[in-house]
Design an enzyme around this catalytic site. Structure first.
Site, short mmCIF file in Angstrom:
data_model
loop_
_atom_site.label_atom_id
_atom_site.label_comp_id
_atom_site.label_asym_id
_atom_site.label_seq_id
_atom_site.Cartn_x
_atom_site.Cartn_y
_atom_site.Cartn_z
CB CYS A 22 -1.05 -3.90 -9.32
SG CYS A 22 0.46 -4.53 -8.56
CE LYS A 26 3.22 5.83 1.70
NZ LYS A 26 2.81 4.83 2.66
CB CYS A 40 6.81 1.94 -0.72
SG CYS A 40 8.53 2.19 -1.19
CB SER A 41 1.55 0.95 -2.08
OG SER A 41 2.22 0.03 -2.91
CG HIS A 88 -1.23 -2.12 -3.86
ND1 HIS A 88 -2.34 -2.42 -4.64
CD2 HIS A 88 -0.15 -2.23 -4.70
CE1 HIS A 88 -1.94 -2.70 -5.88
NE2 HIS A 88 -0.62 -2.60 -5.93
N1 COA Z 1 4.39 2.85 4.14
C1 COA Z 1 4.43 3.22 5.45
N2 COA Z 1 4.81 2.40 6.43
C2 COA Z 1 5.15 1.13 6.11
C3 COA Z 1 5.11 0.68 4.77
C4 COA Z 1 4.73 1.59 3.78
N3 COA Z 1 4.71 1.21 2.50
N4 COA Z 1 5.49 -0.62 4.74
C5 COA Z 1 5.76 -0.96 6.03
N5 COA Z 1 5.55 0.10 6.84
C6 COA Z 1 5.78 0.19 8.28
C7 COA Z 1 5.22 -0.99 9.04
O1 COA Z 1 3.92 -0.71 9.53
C8 COA Z 1 6.20 -1.12 10.17
O2 COA Z 1 5.92 -0.13 11.14
P1 COA Z 1 6.10 -0.44 12.72
O3 COA Z 1 7.56 -0.79 12.90
O4 COA Z 1 5.69 0.85 13.38
O5 COA Z 1 5.20 -1.59 13.00
C9 COA Z 1 7.53 -0.76 9.55
O6 COA Z 1 7.19 0.11 8.44
C10 COA Z 1 8.31 -1.96 9.05
O7 COA Z 1 7.42 -2.81 8.35
P2 COA Z 1 7.90 -4.04 7.50
O8 COA Z 1 6.69 -4.84 7.13
O9 COA Z 1 9.04 -4.73 8.19
O10 COA Z 1 8.43 -3.30 6.19
P3 COA Z 1 9.38 -3.90 5.12
O11 COA Z 1 10.69 -3.21 5.25
O12 COA Z 1 9.35 -5.39 5.12
O13 COA Z 1 8.63 -3.41 3.79
C11 COA Z 1 8.47 -2.09 1.86
C12 COA Z 1 8.64 -2.09 3.39
C13 COA Z 1 8.35 -0.65 1.38
C14 COA Z 1 9.71 -2.75 1.23
C15 COA Z 1 7.18 -2.88 1.49
O14 COA Z 1 6.08 -2.23 2.06
C16 COA Z 1 7.03 -3.02 -0.01
O15 COA Z 1 7.65 -3.87 -0.63
N6 COA Z 1 6.16 -2.17 -0.63
C17 COA Z 1 5.94 -2.21 -2.07
C18 COA Z 1 4.95 -3.29 -2.45
C19 COA Z 1 4.85 -3.43 -3.93
O16 COA Z 1 5.85 -3.47 -4.65
N7 COA Z 1 3.63 -3.56 -4.45
C20 COA Z 1 3.41 -3.67 -5.86
C21 COA Z 1 3.43 -2.32 -6.45
S1 COA Z 1 3.58 -2.33 -8.23
#
Ligand code: COA
Length: 382
Positions: free
Chosen positions: A83, A326, A205-206, A330
């Site tokens: 990242c 966030k 989470c981002s 990202h």
């Molecule tokens: N913050 C706020 N809202 C989020 C979000 C987040 N981080 N991630 C997804 N959403 C929302 C989506 O817009 C969606 O909203 P909607 O239903 O109104 O359209 C809903 O949540 C579901 O989205 P989806 O894509 O199915 O989420 P998910 O459950 O597959 O993923 C996380 C959610 C948190 C697991 C994913 O965003 C993630 O893995 N984040 C971390 C990424 C990471 O590790 N990066 C490297 C960092 S070191």
């Protein structure tokens, strides 16, 4: 040698399913070049920050790939550091200028993540972790959850304080037309959002995002009145895995990189007016505030909760005016370059609704993995 930032640009961040990486890059480079008042033919080298194009898209060799897509005939490099790829690409591009080898350098950060299945993205991201973490099935939300638990245990940091980071950054992103999420959220919404890895919830989470950012740097700023310049830079690394660390409540690489950057810039943490810090998870912003010396260990959660780093409320330092990772989003390889574009725009006084009044000195903090690598830059307007 002084390195000036002549041009910056960022694409929309979010789910950009109908835009190819080539199209994203072409648009953002055109914009950065116009801003820099240079043309493609003036660029002496290209540095591309990217992490996942090989794993997710089967496309490596990104230096040559984007040079050829842009019609650039010059040395071209891909820089990968999870990242922190974008920040590291910028660091290396600036070294190329400082060495005297290149006059004008184009630094690009790009990532396309949302076209792929969530499990493929999670596995790709774990390429930044250690082999035992991967074999144990750990994910980045899980690893940062361990750090959050340790911080809560050691410093009595609360879930409310972590949620306050998300509330602040969603508010800032609501003022940023290019952010992935532009919806302000309440503390209650953040606290009651679905659990991802205890104690981290969805709003801690981002997101997984697409996006690109570009910056043009140069040793020749003769045509620019008062350019933003690099005052200090530092890079440091640490063990890949959390198990080999002395502490889970601080990222030593970030502390070391920041110390180098402050020393080179001859400034102290109290001199910084605006900062973009690596809030891949809310606990990461709390640790960053402490690792960068903005607040004493264990005090960042309360300060953020009290609004002390929020636009319009802060008397001094405002953090993550873009919305941070966030809420701005990202796209991993693009993040470090976007942070620099944001801080440069602030120092130029051109951030419109999210402008920090009188911002003179800015800092960017970009982290790879769970802190295996960190890069810190300090900027000022000459
Ligand atoms: N913050 C706020 N809202 C989020 C979000 C987040 N981080 N991630 C997804 N959403 C929302 C989506 O817009 C969606 O909203 P909607 O239903 O109104 O359209 C809903 O949540 C579901 O989205 P989806 O894509 O199915 O989420 P998910 O459950 O597959 O993923 C996380 C959610 C948190 C697991 C994913 O965003 C993630 O893995 N984040 C971390 C990424 C990471 O590790 N990066 C490297 C960092 S070191």
């Amino acid at each position: 040698m002084t390195v000036s930032i002549l041009g910056v640009a960022t694409t929309q961040f979010g789910e950009l399913w109908d835009t190819s990486p080539r199209a994203l890059v072409k648009g953002v480079v055109d914009e950065a070049l116009i801003d820099s008042r240079l043309q493609l033919k003036n660029i002496d080298a290209l540095y591309v920050g990217n992490m996942l194009s090989g794993i997710l898209g089967g496309q490596e060799n990104l230096g040559a790939f984007f040079a050829s897509a842009l019609g650039l005939v010059c040395p071209a490099f891909k820089v990968e550091g999870a990242c922190a790829s974008g920040g590291l690409a910028f660091y290396n591009g600036a070294l190329g200028v400082r060495s005297g080898e290149f006059t004008n350098v184009l630094v690009l950060g790009v990532e396309k993540m949302t076209d792929h299945k969530p499990e493929e993205v999670a596995l790709g991201l774990m390429g930044a972790g250690s082999d035992e973490e991967r074999l144990a099935g750990a994910t980045f939300p899980g690893l940062y959850a361990l750090m959050a638990q340790a911080h809560m245990r050691e410093f009595k940091t609360t879930e409310e304080e972590m949620s306050a980071v998300a509330v602040k950054n969603h508010y800032h992103a609501s003022l940023n037309g290019k952010a992935h999420f532009r919806n302000p959220i309440t503390l209650k919404q953040a606290l009651t959002s679905p659990m991802i890895a205890s104690p981290l919830k969805l709003f801690d989470c981002s997101p997984v995002s697409d996006g690109a950012a570009a910056v043009v740097i140069s040793s020749d700023a003769s045509r620019v009145k008062k350019p933003v310049v690099i005052k200090g830079a530092g890079v440091a690394s640490d063990s890949l895995g959390l198990a080999q660390r002395n502490t889970l409540t601080s990222l030593q690489a970030a502390v070391d990189a920041a110390q180098k950057a402050y020393k080179q810039a001859q400034v102290a943490p109290c001199d910084i007016d605006v900062a973009e810090v690596h809030d891949c998870f809310t606990i990461a912003e709390i640790m960053a505030m402490e690792d960068l010396g903005f607040l004493a260990k264990g005090e960042a959660g309360q300060a953020i909760f009290a609004g002390k780093t929020t636009l319009g409320k802060s008397q001094k330092l405002v953090v993550n005016t873009s919305g941070g990772l966030k809420a701005c989003g990202h796209p991993v390889g693009a993040t470090g370059v976007k942070q620099i574009a944001e801080v440069v725009t602030q120092l130029r006084g051109k951030s419109e609704k999210k402008q920090v009044a009188g911002a003179k000195i800015g800092l960017t903090h970009n982290v790879g993995g769970t802190g295996a690598v960190a890069v810190v830059h300090i900027f000022a307007r000459e």
